[in-house]
Design an enzyme around this catalytic site. Structure first.
Site, PDB file in Angstrom:
ATOM      1  N   GLU A  66       0.888  -1.170   0.000  1.00 13.07           N
ATOM      2  CA  GLU A  66       0.000   0.000   0.000  1.00 13.07           C
ATOM      3  C   GLU A  66       0.916   1.207   0.000  1.00 13.07           C
ATOM      4  OE1 GLU A  66      -1.481   3.264   0.978  1.00 13.07           O
ATOM      5  OE2 GLU A  66      -1.765   2.415   2.977  1.00 13.07           O
TER       6      GLU A  66
ATOM      7  N   CYS B 186      -1.993   8.766   2.844  1.00 12.83           N
ATOM      8  CA  CYS B 186      -2.017   8.341   1.441  1.00 12.83           C
ATOM      9  C   CYS B 186      -3.385   8.561   0.817  1.00 12.83           C
ATOM     10  CB  CYS B 186      -1.622   6.871   1.329  1.00 12.83           C
ATOM     11  SG  CYS B 186       0.072   6.536   1.827  1.00 12.83           S
TER      12      CYS B 186
END
Length: 470
Positions: A242, A276
């Site tokens: 990720e 993010c």
């Protein structure tokens, strides 16, 4: 362990981890870490613990996982304060993060058995089934921005699947890393089922290549993901990545501008913009651009910086002065190349890693605010002629983690979110967020694999075919 711990008698020198208070720039506590050899020995003990842990029942694992949730809730304020001290998270968000971790533990305690139940397959004769068995010990390489959530997002499904785990956390949150191991110990998990190693990044490769480690999960930068992907593939081990994001939100001409500005602000300012999945690019159809810019600047400009330990504060310091300086460089260079400053954008005259909520308009290709991930409280407003151009701009990015659509036409928003945007998550009229019930992950340079939901727990199991003839 702390700075008074004696040096290891074997295994080479131990590294030292110095924490720094981002609000003041003053040094905090110092931790002595593990040598590379000690880290390998810990990983091997976790692998040895797997032999018995894999044989426990789902009921046994679930009872322990629910106890971990209880420990998190009992020590919520302590852990939230630790995040504030080590990486500057405001207390309000730190408390919410701990509760989210506890809810995640409860969720997988309740659902893991059903997610991993055998699935019969009709073969027209032989008895056949798909079964799900744990892989072994999984190494987690985790970032500083959500020091507890990123780990528990990984750990709860991994342990419930019957795997054991080793955590290599970011070097600026060693106290959080050790506290997470404490949670599992206090909850009563068997020894070595979850372990933390305090090592520098250079020692990760040795862990990945060791036979004790079966797979790797990394949340971090694109470059870190590349390195881990190469190392894991060289060792023929699976990894879940990720990575970064440059999340785009489309503001269409039929959007409620005032509400869109509120959603955009919430999306941009999660964790002080250090996420993010924080919204970073706000692509606005020309018909509502001026009105949106004004409303957005008002919303962002109203967010005041304050003491992160004050429960009322919504914007504290960034994680480090060097990170703050890099963000200011991105803002300054974008302005030099023609962007317009609508809010913020000035360095505060105070010690610590402070930066105000900032809005840049007129952002175009060639500007850092357009081309790079800005990991802080800086929003980029990009103009588009119409829906089609807005979609094109949104997808014209190496990243593909989160995305959003702001519109009064829900069917239109759902169509764009489901069919048009190249991202792992697409929300309509809401800020993107992670949830234990929904798969989480990205495409393109935002990584691969999924966390959370049934898809997340399936990442680190052996999906096995069993057939019985006769």
């Amino acid at each position: 362990m702390d700075q008074k711990t004696p040096t290891a008698a074997r295994g080479g020198p131990r590294p030292t981890f110095q924490t720094v208070d981002p609000a003041t720039g003053r040094p905090g506590r110092t931790y002595e870490g593990h040598s590379a050899q000690e880290a390998l020995e810990i990983a091997r003990r976790a692998r040895a613990a797997f032999a018995s842990w894999r044989g426990t029942s789902f009921a046994e694992r679930a009872a322990l996982m629910r106890r971990a949730a209880a420990v998190l809730r009992e020590r919520r304020d302590e852990f939230a304060g630790l995040m504030t001290a080590e990486m500057g998270k405001v207390l309000f968000e730190g408390r919410a993060e701990i509760e989210k971790c506890a809810a995640n533990c409860d969720y997988f305690a309740e659902h893991a058995e059903a997610f991993l139940a055998p699935r019969p397959v009709d073969m027209g004769g032989p008895k056949a089934a798909i079964v799900f068995r744990p892989l072994g010990t999984v190494l987690a390489v985790m970032p500083w921005n959500f020091p507890f959530w990123q780990v528990f997002r990984f750990a709860a499904p991994t342990l419930m699947a019957g795997d054991t785990a080793v955590l290599k956390h970011a070097s600026n949150v060693p106290g959080c890393a050790l506290a997470i191991e404490e949670v599992f110990v206090q909850a009563g998990f068997p020894k070595d089922v979850f372990r933390t190693v305090l090592v520098p990044s250079r020692d990760v490769r040795g862990l990945i290549e060791d036979e004790a480690i079966a797979a790797v999960s990394l949340t971090g930068s694109v470059e870190a993901g590349r390195q881990v992907a190469v190392q894991a593939s060289g060792a023929l081990k699976k990894c879940v990545l990720e990575l970064g994001g440059s999340d785009a939100y489309l503001v269409l001409e039929d959007a409620d501008v005032a509400q869109a500005a509120k959603v955009a602000t919430a999306a941009r300012m999660v964790n002080g913009g250090q996420s993010c999945i924080a919204g970073k690019r706000f692509i606005v159809v020309e018909a509502v651009r001026e009105a949106f810019e004004a409303a957005f600047a008002r919303e962002m400009g109203a967010i005041a910086m304050g003491d992160p330990a004050d429960p009322a504060t919504r914007l504290g310091p960034l994680q480090s002065v060097s990170a703050r300086d890099e963000i200011h460089r991105q803002v300054r260079e974008s302005l030099e190349r023609g962007a317009r400053l609508l809010a913020g954008g000035e360095l505060p005259d105070r010690p610590g890693a402070w930066y105000p909520a900032t809005v840049l308009a007129g952002v175009e290709p060639g500007m850092p605010a357009h081309d790079e991930e800005v990991f802080g409280p800086v929003a980029a407003v990009i103009a588009a002629r119409d829906e089609a151009e807005a979609i094109r701009i949104a997808n014209d990015s190496p990243f593909g983690l989160g995305s959003g659509v702001l519109t009064a036409d829900l069917a239109r928003g759902e169509r764009i979110a489901a069919e048009e945007l190249e991202a792992g998550l697409s929300f309509v009229n809401a800020a993107v967020r992670s949830d234990p019930r929904l798969p989480f992950g990205g495409v393109k340079h935002s990584g691969y694999g999924r966390e959370c939901s049934p898809y997340g727990i399936l990442e680190f199991v052996n999906i096995k075919t069993v057939l019985v003839e006769g």
